[in-house]
Design an enzyme around this catalytic site. Structure first.
Site, short mmCIF file in Angstrom:
data_model
loop_
_atom_site.label_atom_id
_atom_site.label_comp_id
_atom_site.label_asym_id
_atom_site.label_seq_id
_atom_site.Cartn_x
_atom_site.Cartn_y
_atom_site.Cartn_z
N LYS A 1 8.04 2.20 10.83
CA LYS A 1 8.99 1.37 10.08
C LYS A 1 10.40 1.55 10.64
CE LYS A 1 8.29 0.25 5.98
NZ LYS A 1 7.58 -0.24 4.83
N ASP B 1 7.53 -8.94 7.46
CA ASP B 1 7.87 -8.52 6.11
C ASP B 1 7.66 -9.67 5.14
OD1 ASP B 1 8.65 -6.86 4.14
OD2 ASP B 1 10.78 -6.82 4.68
N LYS C 1 5.79 -5.90 12.67
CA LYS C 1 5.33 -5.80 11.28
C LYS C 1 6.12 -6.83 10.48
CE LYS C 1 4.24 -2.42 7.72
NZ LYS C 1 4.63 -3.24 6.60
N GLU D 1 2.48 -4.69 17.78
CA GLU D 1 2.83 -5.97 17.16
C GLU D 1 4.01 -5.77 16.24
OE1 GLU D 1 -0.63 -7.01 14.89
OE2 GLU D 1 -1.94 -6.83 16.63
N TYR E 1 -2.81 -11.72 12.23
CA TYR E 1 -2.80 -10.53 13.09
C TYR E 1 -4.08 -9.71 13.07
CZ TYR E 1 -1.04 -8.86 8.59
OH TYR E 1 -0.86 -8.62 7.26
N CYS F 1 38.84 -23.36 -18.30
CA CYS F 1 38.89 -22.25 -17.35
C CYS F 1 38.99 -22.82 -15.93
CB CYS F 1 37.63 -21.39 -17.53
SG CYS F 1 37.54 -20.01 -16.40
S1 IVH Z 1 -2.66 -4.91 10.25
C1 IVH Z 1 -5.99 -2.44 8.51
N1 IVH Z 1 -0.62 -6.02 11.43
O1 IVH Z 1 1.73 -4.48 6.54
C2 IVH Z 1 -4.81 -3.06 9.10
N2 IVH Z 1 -0.44 -5.54 9.11
O2 IVH Z 1 1.82 -1.86 5.31
C3 IVH Z 1 -4.36 -4.22 8.34
N3 IVH Z 1 1.67 -6.28 8.10
O3 IVH Z 1 -0.86 -5.02 4.24
C4 IVH Z 1 -2.99 -4.63 8.58
N4 IVH Z 1 2.54 -7.14 9.92
O4 IVH Z 1 0.57 -7.03 4.91
C5 IVH Z 1 -1.11 -5.54 10.27
N5 IVH Z 1 1.09 -7.06 12.60
C6 IVH Z 1 0.61 -6.58 11.46
C7 IVH Z 1 1.34 -6.64 10.25
C8 IVH Z 1 0.78 -6.10 9.10
C9 IVH Z 1 2.72 -6.93 8.62
C10 IVH Z 1 1.57 -5.86 6.68
C11 IVH Z 1 0.26 -6.19 6.01
C12 IVH Z 1 -0.25 -4.89 5.50
C13 IVH Z 1 0.99 -4.07 5.43
C14 IVH Z 1 0.67 -2.61 5.50
#
Ligand code: IVH
Length: 711
Positions: free
Chosen positions: A312, A117, A115, A113, A225, A430
């Site tokens: 990342k 931001d 991530k 998926e 998610y 100015c």
């Molecule tokens: S899963 C236990 N899926 O990333 C797993 N997190 O660095 C829970 N985030 O706190 C998170 N996109 O705020 C998950 N597709 C995604 C995400 C995601 C962004 C964020 C989330 C989490 C942080 C961790």
């Protein structure tokens, strides 16, 4: 219509509006015009005002937010919100995949998926209704931000479809799309406020706003998610996301099942490039084991699950030389340093300039002329200098000396308390401040004078025809037409558009004046609170601060503006030109509260605070935010703060409860004060008496006074 039919209609409207909201915010399809939508919403609002006990806490009317100040309550998550282990290296990612496959001992399906931001949120649903929304907090407990989250269009307030557990939580990310982020920053800059650094900060800052009305305006979005709870429809993460989509949640379409390391890498490589075309920020890819049974087998460490990892993306940055620094002077006199760089390729564009914000930033990074510096796209939009490569610093480099005088007019710069920026105080002499104010005045959201762009303003200023905003209304066709690049046709267009600008509503005229910190929204609040420019000009700092969203900083700026003789002259000339300096009067339901200043305090049984405020205005009264000697009476709900009550008692300001207040206005409406039929005259007098009592300080407690007359 009878009560039964009305309530049936309420349920119908709720469903219809929920449907349109889902289409619009989740599926991006507009099935009705804004007008039709607003008409239905208004119908529901009216019914809710009539039958407050029937209003659903998840009604679509709640999406517009309220100005109730929320102290966020800390609440416990049903299941802890874990974080993710991160990696920037594909080697480490490969090792993780191998480890998972080894431990499971068979084929593993991974769900890849994006991530997002933004800021994490956990939504709890009970019997298909949004029950509460909580921030991540420390993972165990977070802040209850339900009222703010209700305003986000893509969050379903009630679920559709079937098969959802009676109680469950669903987690996701609240993001501020680039378009909303840019709009917010334009507004902030127009108001002289520092722009937000990136969409992530903007999203989390917005979610913690005290007023959900502010949140509603900011254009947040929410993608889910992760599900948590018992009785979920499937043992597979992927299937559960699909089910959640069918219940009305926004689930990303950029998700894929991968069955090998190569497929995961392919997904990452694809999105490392394609993400740049997405309308919101992403900072990596999350890889999760699909099967819940396998997830359980892998377990978690103290902080993060072993069944998921975040890869990342490398923040794109480039190394280049800092050649020089220019200092730009804005319309408010704010100085912004801008770095000139040796051109360098960064995230698809050639970067030649970067922002460095202010003197503190230069000092903190110890940026020096001739340094090799790293530039990044802050929030992927505006390039900024993030670091100096000290290893490459020239031997003879010297610390940067910030300017002490305005590069445009030579005035000595000043710094206001608490402000990071330097300012040129020479407002009226100015050049970029003069032309900047004029350019702001004519801009689309202000007076919207078409044909008179920044270049023409420069030209007119250079020719001595425009020295301040009021000169716009004295421009003459012959002199205009004689200017280079203009001609008769453009001159006529400009003059027509200037004439048309006299119709612009008061709140926009107020915004157009360019008072420091008075942006579009503040101007609206000021206009509705004070009604006329003269009232604003006459108000002192305390009175100004009674308007919504006006703090002492803004109030000081307004007082300072009107204290300046030159500004007062400009205003008089604009008045003579025929600009609107008063709010257009709306039709009142009665004049029961005419000339009365009322404060709303606490929560009410049957109505929201917004409803109460609207009622006050509809009956000719004025809402004030704080208790002061100017207040005629307070309408107090259940939990009026003790400090407020004490202050009211000390000042002798009367306190009415909700029922008393409703009795006051509803009898005024029934027997409109202007209606003088003989048989009703007695009632009219009663209403007058109540209003008079309510606004005469002290004498006898209000409760008794109202009861004495009405009950
Ligand atoms: S899963 C236990 N899926 O990333 C797993 N997190 O660095 C829970 N985030 O706190 C998170 N996109 O705020 C998950 N597709 C995604 C995400 C995601 C962004 C964020 C989330 C989490 C942080 C961790």
């Amino acid at each position: 219509m009878n009560r039964h039919d009305d309530i049936k209609r309420m349920r119908e409207l709720e469903q219809l509006l929920d449907h349109y909201n889902h289409k619009y915010y989740v599926e991006s399809i507009s099935e009705v015009s804004d007008f039709e939508f607003d008409t239905l919403l208004r119908e529901l609002q009216d019914l809710e005002a009539q039958y407050p006990e029937e209003a659903d806490s998840n009604s679509p009317t709640k999406r517009v937010g309220s100005d109730l100040c929320s102290e966020f309550e800390s609440v416990e998550h049903l299941f802890p919100m874990q974080s993710l282990s991160n990696t920037y290296s594909s080697e480490e990612l490969g090792e993780w995949i191998e480890r998972v496959e080894r431990e499971i001992g068979s084929e593993v399906e991974f769900v890849c998926e994006l991530k997002f931001d933004g800021t994490a949120i956990s939504l709890r649903y009970e019997n298909g209704a949004l029950q509460r929304a909580v921030t991540r907090g420390d993972g165990q407990r977070g802040d209850d931000v339900t009222n703010n989250v209700r305003t986000i269009g893509s969050v379903p307030l009630r679920l559709r479809g079937e098969g959802y557990p009676t109680i469950f939580e669903i987690r996701g990310e609240i993001v501020m799309p680039y378009a909303s982020f840019e709009k917010l920053n334009r507004e902030r800059e127009a108001a002289g406020e520092a722009p937000m650094a990136n969409p992530r900060n903007a999203a989390s800052g917005t979610l913690k706003q005290q007023s959900s009305q502010v949140v509603a305006r900011r254009g947040l979005d929410c993608t889910l998610y992760q599900l948590a709870g018992e009785g979920l429809p499937s043992e597979s993460h992927w299937q559960n996301l699909e089910a959640a989509r069918s219940w009305g949640f926004k689930i990303s379409e950029h998700t894929r099942i991968c069955r090998s390391k190569a497929e995961v890498e392919e997904f990452i490589a694809y999105w490392d490039v394609e993400r740049k075309a997405l309308p919101y920020a992403t900072d990596g890819v999350v890889i999760k084991v699909n099967s819940y049974a396998q997830q359980r087998a892998l377990g978690s460490t103290a902080k993060a699950p072993r069944w998921a990892v975040a890869y990342k993306f490398q923040a794109e940055r480039a190394l280049t030389r800092l050649l020089s620094v220019d200092f730009q002077v804005g319309r408010t006199g704010a100085i912004t340093p801008v770095a000139n760089l040796e051109p360098v390729q960064l995230a698809g564009t050639v970067v030649k300039r970067a922002s460095i914000h202010n003197a503190d930033q230069i000092a903190a990074l110890d940026i020096r002329l001739g340094d090799m510096v790293y530039v990044e796209k802050g929030g992927e939009i505006i390039p900024k200098i993030t670091e100096v490569e000290l290893a490459e610093r020239p031997a003879d480099s010297k610390p940067f000396e910030y300017i002490t005088h305005c590069p445009e007019c030579g005035s000595e710069l000043i710094r206001y308390e608490g402000e990071a920026k330097h300012y040129c105080p020479n407002e009226s002499g100015c050049p970029p401040q003069i032309t900047g104010r004029i350019i702001h005045f004519i801009s689309r959201k202000a007076m919207n004078i078409e044909g008179l762009g920044a270049e023409t303003v420069e030209l007119l200023w250079q020719n001595g025809m425009l020295n301040n905003i009021s000169d716009i209304y004295n421009l003459d066709a012959i002199r205009l037409a004689a200017l280079p690049r203009l001609g008769e046709k453009s001159a006529t267009n400009i003059l027509e558009s200037i004439a048309k600008s006299k119709e612009v509503a008061f709140e926009r005229v107020l915004f157009a004046l360019g008072i420091r910190f008075v942006g579009e929204t503040t101007a609206k609040y000021l206009a509705s609170h004070f009604q006329t420019l003269d009232a604003i000009a006459a108000a002192n700092v305390e009175e100004l601060a009674e308007a919504e969203e006006v703090g002492s900083k803004i109030a000081d700026a307004i007082v300072g503006y009107f204290a300046d003789e030159k500004n007062r002259e400009i205003i008089e000339r604009l008045r003579k030109a025929g600009l609107k300096f008063e709010l257009e009067r709306k039709e009142l339901r009665s004049r029961a509260l005419e000339g009365k200043s009322v404060v709303i305090s606490g929560k009410f049984e049957g109505r929201s605070r917004d409803d109460m405020k609207r009622l006050i205005e509809e009956h000719g009264g004025k809402n004030l935010a704080a208790v002061s000697a100017n207040v005629d009476f307070i309408v107090a709900g259940d939990n009026m703060g003790p400090a407020k009550r004490q202050k009211a008692e000390k000042l002798g300001v009367r306190i009415l409860n909700e029922a008393e207040f409703m009795a006051l206005i509803s009898s005024a409406e029934e027997f409109n004060v202007s209606d003088t039929k003989t048989e009703e005259r007695g009632k009219v007098e009663e209403v007058r008496a109540i209003v008079e009592v309510a606004s005469t300080p002290k004498a006898e407690p209000m409760e008794q006074a109202v009861q004495g007359v009405l009950f």
